[in-house]
Design a protein around this motif. Structure first.
Motif, short mmCIF file in Angstrom:
data_model
loop_
_atom_site.label_atom_id
_atom_site.label_comp_id
_atom_site.label_asym_id
_atom_site.label_seq_id
_atom_site.Cartn_x
_atom_site.Cartn_y
_atom_site.Cartn_z
N LYS A 3 1.04 -1.05 -0.04
CA LYS A 3 -0.01 0.10 -0.15
C LYS A 3 0.78 1.26 -0.15
O LYS A 3 1.85 1.28 0.45
N LEU A 4 0.26 2.31 -0.59
CA LEU A 4 1.05 3.58 -0.65
C LEU A 4 1.14 3.94 0.83
O LEU A 4 0.55 3.72 1.76
N SER A 5 2.00 5.12 1.11
CA SER A 5 2.17 5.76 2.32
C SER A 5 0.84 6.11 2.95
O SER A 5 0.05 6.68 2.31
N THR A 6 0.78 5.73 4.44
CA THR A 6 -0.62 6.14 4.90
C THR A 6 -0.48 7.47 5.59
O THR A 6 0.02 7.85 6.60
N VAL A 7 -0.90 8.41 4.61
CA VAL A 7 -0.60 9.85 4.72
C VAL A 7 -1.87 10.26 5.56
O VAL A 7 -2.60 11.37 5.51
N VAL A 8 -2.64 9.42 6.27
CA VAL A 8 -3.97 9.76 6.96
C VAL A 8 -3.58 10.43 8.45
O VAL A 8 -2.96 9.86 8.89
N HIS A 192 2.94 4.45 -17.83
CA HIS A 192 3.68 3.74 -16.92
C HIS A 192 4.74 4.58 -16.23
O HIS A 192 4.99 5.44 -16.86
N GLY A 193 4.93 4.27 -15.12
CA GLY A 193 6.11 5.03 -14.29
C GLY A 193 5.51 5.53 -13.05
O GLY A 193 5.82 6.30 -12.56
N PHE A 194 4.86 4.47 -12.25
CA PHE A 194 4.37 4.85 -10.98
C PHE A 194 5.45 5.32 -9.90
O PHE A 194 5.22 6.52 -9.25
N PRO A 195 6.33 4.84 -9.88
CA PRO A 195 7.66 5.24 -9.04
C PRO A 195 7.99 6.63 -9.21
O PRO A 195 8.09 7.51 -8.45
N VAL A 196 8.18 7.05 -10.34
CA VAL A 196 8.47 8.37 -10.93
C VAL A 196 7.54 9.28 -10.64
O VAL A 196 7.73 10.28 -10.09
N ALA A 197 6.22 9.01 -10.97
CA ALA A 197 5.11 9.71 -10.59
C ALA A 197 5.16 10.16 -9.04
O ALA A 197 4.65 11.16 -8.52
N MET A 198 5.24 8.88 -8.14
CA MET A 198 5.14 9.31 -6.68
C MET A 198 6.22 10.05 -6.34
O MET A 198 6.14 10.93 -5.37
N ARG A 199 7.39 10.16 -6.93
CA ARG A 199 8.48 11.03 -6.59
C ARG A 199 8.04 12.39 -6.99
O ARG A 199 8.37 13.41 -6.15
N LYS A 200 7.41 12.75 -8.00
CA LYS A 200 7.05 14.01 -8.43
C LYS A 200 5.70 14.54 -7.21
O LYS A 200 5.96 15.54 -6.91
N PHE A 201 5.13 13.34 -7.11
CA PHE A 201 3.97 14.04 -6.05
C PHE A 201 4.69 14.37 -4.82
O PHE A 201 4.28 15.14 -4.07
N ALA A 202 5.75 13.53 -4.17
CA ALA A 202 6.27 13.82 -3.06
C ALA A 202 6.89 15.33 -3.13
O ALA A 202 6.71 15.98 -2.23
N THR A 203 7.50 15.51 -4.17
CA THR A 203 7.85 17.13 -4.27
C THR A 203 7.10 17.91 -4.23
O THR A 203 6.99 19.21 -3.30
N PHE A 247 9.19 12.15 6.00
CA PHE A 247 9.84 10.92 6.26
C PHE A 247 9.16 9.70 5.45
O PHE A 247 10.15 8.86 5.00
N ALA A 248 7.94 9.63 5.18
CA ALA A 248 7.42 8.63 4.60
C ALA A 248 7.61 8.61 3.13
O ALA A 248 7.90 7.42 2.48
N HIS A 249 8.08 9.72 2.62
CA HIS A 249 8.52 10.01 1.22
C HIS A 249 9.78 9.43 0.70
O HIS A 249 10.07 8.99 0.04
N LEU A 250 10.65 9.89 2.19
CA LEU A 250 12.15 9.34 2.00
C LEU A 250 12.10 7.74 2.01
O LEU A 250 12.87 7.22 1.18
N VAL A 251 11.26 7.28 2.80
CA VAL A 251 11.22 5.78 2.94
C VAL A 251 10.75 5.04 1.65
O VAL A 251 11.32 4.15 1.29
N PHE A 252 9.59 5.91 1.26
CA PHE A 252 9.12 5.36 -0.11
C PHE A 252 10.27 5.28 -1.30
O PHE A 252 10.51 4.52 -2.08
N GLY A 256 10.60 1.87 -2.19
CA GLY A 256 9.46 1.85 -2.96
C GLY A 256 8.13 1.36 -2.19
O GLY A 256 7.17 1.08 -3.04
N ARG A 257 8.10 1.24 -0.88
CA ARG A 257 6.78 1.18 -0.04
C ARG A 257 7.09 1.66 1.22
O ARG A 257 8.16 2.03 1.74
N PHE A 258 6.11 2.02 1.84
CA PHE A 258 5.97 2.59 3.30
C PHE A 258 5.14 1.30 4.02
O PHE A 258 3.77 1.31 3.60
N THR A 259 5.60 0.79 5.25
CA THR A 259 4.82 0.06 5.86
C THR A 259 4.47 0.86 7.32
O THR A 259 4.89 1.57 7.75
N ASP A 260 3.14 0.61 7.73
CA ASP A 260 2.75 1.17 8.92
C ASP A 260 3.49 0.17 10.21
O ASP A 260 4.01 -0.83 10.14
#
Length: 714
Positions: A3-8, A192-203, A247-252, A256-260
């Protein structure tokens, strides 16, 4: 895929507890019991929040994935729902900008609750990775709404009634943030390119959180308690959430993933903090509403930011057209986003123009109403003459001025010129021509004749405006009805004449009494004394001496009576009440009219000028009773009140009609003027065959200032 980072994360406690914590009474009054209940509610919520955090820690130690992820998502989702519920209730019970603040926060919390549901649906129920856009867009948008909530600045009251322009300018700035998300990340939802998109979203998400913290810091500096406390807690919760998100973005980015687990506990703590803020806002709702301050800030910056946003979007589109290294699919989507954004901006511009025009029209109507009320209250008319040959315009209290029922008149100057008195027309015309010719303001007074023959007086002033070549184009001015002033001036002149005549009459009466009465009697007395002096051999008898003594006593008594009528010395020696009692004994003896005097709560320390005024009013009122009323009885009442004295003189005589148009005599005018000079008010109520009541109400608080006025007048 994990699952994606739990940003809740954002705050609360049990919804029922939150809603019961600070419910105010229906009348808006929060008594001691309510405050005590609110304090208990907050303590209870602190326990619930700590319990949620403890549950997250316990789940992290006991459970493993995917049960751990499901449990943590459930905890965060529950907290967000509670936060949204409490904040929604705050919005419903608030007003104006405070309602907007809580509404935007509630919308942010509801959006924030969507990603856990999306994750649960895709990861748990379908066993597939969640959709990128479905997860990231609610995260991104809820920060935008939080920025909007804080930027609404609920601690300030806008100076303008309908801030259409300010609101739309701010929305354009927020739209730029949404455009940035759509332009940078929306294409990756379909390629395609989910990890790239996630890094852009983190920024982009980091920049967005930084903007939120900066906005909170700015409002904290400019706010006061208790709003500053609310903003401080929002800043603390947002900072905790932003740091954990980084911190969650750095871990991801590294895994490539963030665990609860324990590393996600700050998310739950931040969520609990946000709910605590909402509960605190509900408890302090009355105080927050009372401490709203006027907005004195400059709105130019918002307009400049909106202009920059409008310019930035087309510029981005042009840059995108010049780029050739992008994938064709990505490029097409971005160009479509730019085109759609430009169309939306055009719609916003049209709506803003429409609302601005409507607001301007509303302001013009309101200004017109205010001007009309001002002109009618001042019995005035404004006029605009087109000297080049067009129509002239008159606006204001035309009924009072010209007897015209309408409040607006359009036509030629000649149409209203015939209302000017024929003896004044030439003078008015020549004065206006001279003012236009000499480039000077026009001022003048003249008479106006109504269609029914009524004559009014008017004073006008105006100024001419000229073309570049010096030719007169138009003349603007105002005409004021001065009939009441002219009538007052005439009455003042008449009163001055009456006063002079009364003064001369009084001098004549005193001189006549002294010459025809006192002088003759003294002359006779002197002759008798001379006769006795010329006969020294004769011893004056007791009878002759008794006669001389009797005549001397009578002369002394008459002189004393004359002096008393001029100024009652008894008033200075013993005060107002004894002087009135003696006066009330003298009137029946001289006129046969029965006088009843009643005095209640009268102080012995009445100021001298007030006592003199009241005594003179009684004298004048009783003189009117004797001369005009035909009454056989009169009642005088003198009553002391908390801060004033009330005098009433009542008779049951013939009375008179007050609205008959007859001019009042000098007696009533002098009484009214005497009472006015000591700060009081004289009222006369009378009706034919119903008698007359003269009442004077004099405030004792005006004693000092009125005495100074009387001394200055003397």
């Amino acid at each position: 895929m994990a699952k994606l980072s739990t940003v809740v994360s954002r705050s609360p406690r049990n919804l029922k507890d939150a809603l019961q914590t600070a419910a105010p009474r229906a009348d808006g009054v929060t008594d001691t019991a309510d405050r005590r209940g609110s304090g208990v509610g907050l303590d209870l919520w602190s326990g619930v929040a700590l319990g949620a955090i403890a549950a997250h820690v316990l789940a992290s130690l006991v459970l493993k994935e995917p049960a751990l992820n499901i449990c943590c998502a459930g905890i965060n989702f529950s907290l967000l729902v509670v936060a949204a519920g409490v904040t929604t209730r705050n919005a419903i019970l608030s007003k104006q900008s405070i309602r907007l603040f809580w509404t935007l926060l509630a919308a942010a919390y509801w959006l924030w609750a969507i990603p856990p549901c999306v994750w649960f649906y895709y990861t748990v129920l379908r066993g597939s990775p969640p959709k990128f856009l479905f997860m990231t867009f609610p995260w991104f948008l809820h920060i935008v709404l939080m920025i909007a909530a804080v930027a609404a600045r609920p601690h300030l009251r806008l100076r303008i009634r309908k801030p259409y322009g300010v609101t739309l300018n701010f929305l354009v700035v927020l739209f730029l943030l949404v455009f940035g998300y759509a332009y940078l990340l929306f294409p990756y939802g379909y390629v395609h390119g989910f990890p790239v998109a996630m890094r852009k979203f983190a920024t982009l998400y980091s920049v967005e959180n930084l903007i939120l913290l900066l906005v909170l810091g700015a409002v904290i500096v400019r706010s006061q308690s208790p709003w500053r406390s609310i903003y401080w807690h929002l800043l603390g919760a947002s900072t905790l959430y932003a740091l954990e998100s980084e911190f969650a973005h750095l871990v991801f980015a590294s895994n490539g993933r963030f665990t609860d687990g324990l590393v996600a506990v700050p998310f739950t703590a931040a969520t609990a903090w946000f709910v605590w803020v909402s509960v605190k806002g509900r408890r302090e709702a009355a105080e927050l509403a009372q401490t709203v301050q006027p907005d004195t800030s400059n709105r130019t910056r918002t307009s400049l930011l909106a202009m920059a946003a409008v310019v930035a979007i087309p510029v981005v589109g042009i840059v995108e057209l010049l780029r050739t290294q992008e994938l064709s699919g990505t490029r097409v989507i971005r160009l479509f986003i730019v085109l759609t954004s430009v169309v939306l901006l055009a719609v916003v511009a049209f709506v803003q123009e429409y609302l601005s025009n409507r607001e301007l029209a509303s302001d013009v109507v309101l200004a017109n109403v205010r001007l009309r009320l001002a002109l009618e209250s001042g019995k005035s008319v404004v006029w605009d003459w087109d000297l080049s040959g067009g129509q002239d315009f008159w606006f204001g209290d035309l009924h009072t001025m010209f007897g015209i029922p309408s409040g607006t008149f359009q036509g030629k100057l000649e149409d209203l010129a015939h209302y000017v008195h024929e003896e004044d027309r030439e003078q008015v015309s020549q004065s206006i021509k001279a003012a236009v010719r000499e480039h000077q303001p026009y001022e003048g007074e003249f008479r106006i004749v109504w269609p029914d023959g009524t004559v009014r007086y008017a004073a006008a002033m105006g100024r001419c405006h000229y073309a570049p070549n010096g030719q007169p184009e138009r003349m603007l001015g105002i005409t004021v009805d001065i009939t009441e002033r002219k009538r007052a001036e005439r009455e003042l002149r008449e009163l001055s004449g009456h006063l002079i005549a009364a003064q001369e009459e009084e001098r004549t009466r005193i001189a006549r009494e002294l010459h025809d009465d006192m002088s003759q009697r003294l002359a006779l007395l002197a002759i008798e004394i001379q006769t006795l002096n010329n006969s020294p051999s004769e011893i004056p008898t007791a009878n002759s001496l008794q006669g001389l003594w009797q005549r001397v006593s009578e002369i002394s008594e008459d002189i004393h009576s004359l002096s008393h009528r001029l100024h009652p010395a008894l008033l200075d020696r013993v005060g107002l009440v004894p002087a009135l009692r003696r006066f009330c004994r003298e009137v029946p003896a001289q006129t046969g009219i029965k006088v009843t005097l009643t005095c209640r709560d009268i102080s012995d320390s009445i100021p001298k000028h007030i006592a003199t005024c009241l005594f003179r009013v009684v004298q004048e009122a009783m003189a009117n009773v004797v001369k005009h009323s035909g009454a056989t009885e009169a009642i005088i009442e003198l009553t002391g009140e908390a801060e004033s004295i009330r005098l009433r003189v009542v008779d049951a005589g013939v009375g008179f009609e007050q609205d008959s148009g007859q001019r009042h005599g000098l007696g009533l005018v002098s009484m009214r003027e005497r009472v006015r000079l000591v700060g009081g008010e004289l009222t006369v109520r009378s009706q034919a065959s119903q008698g007359t009541v003269v009442q004077a109400q004099i405030p004792l608080a005006c004693a000092t200032s009125s005495e100074d006025s009387l001394e200055a007048t003397a």
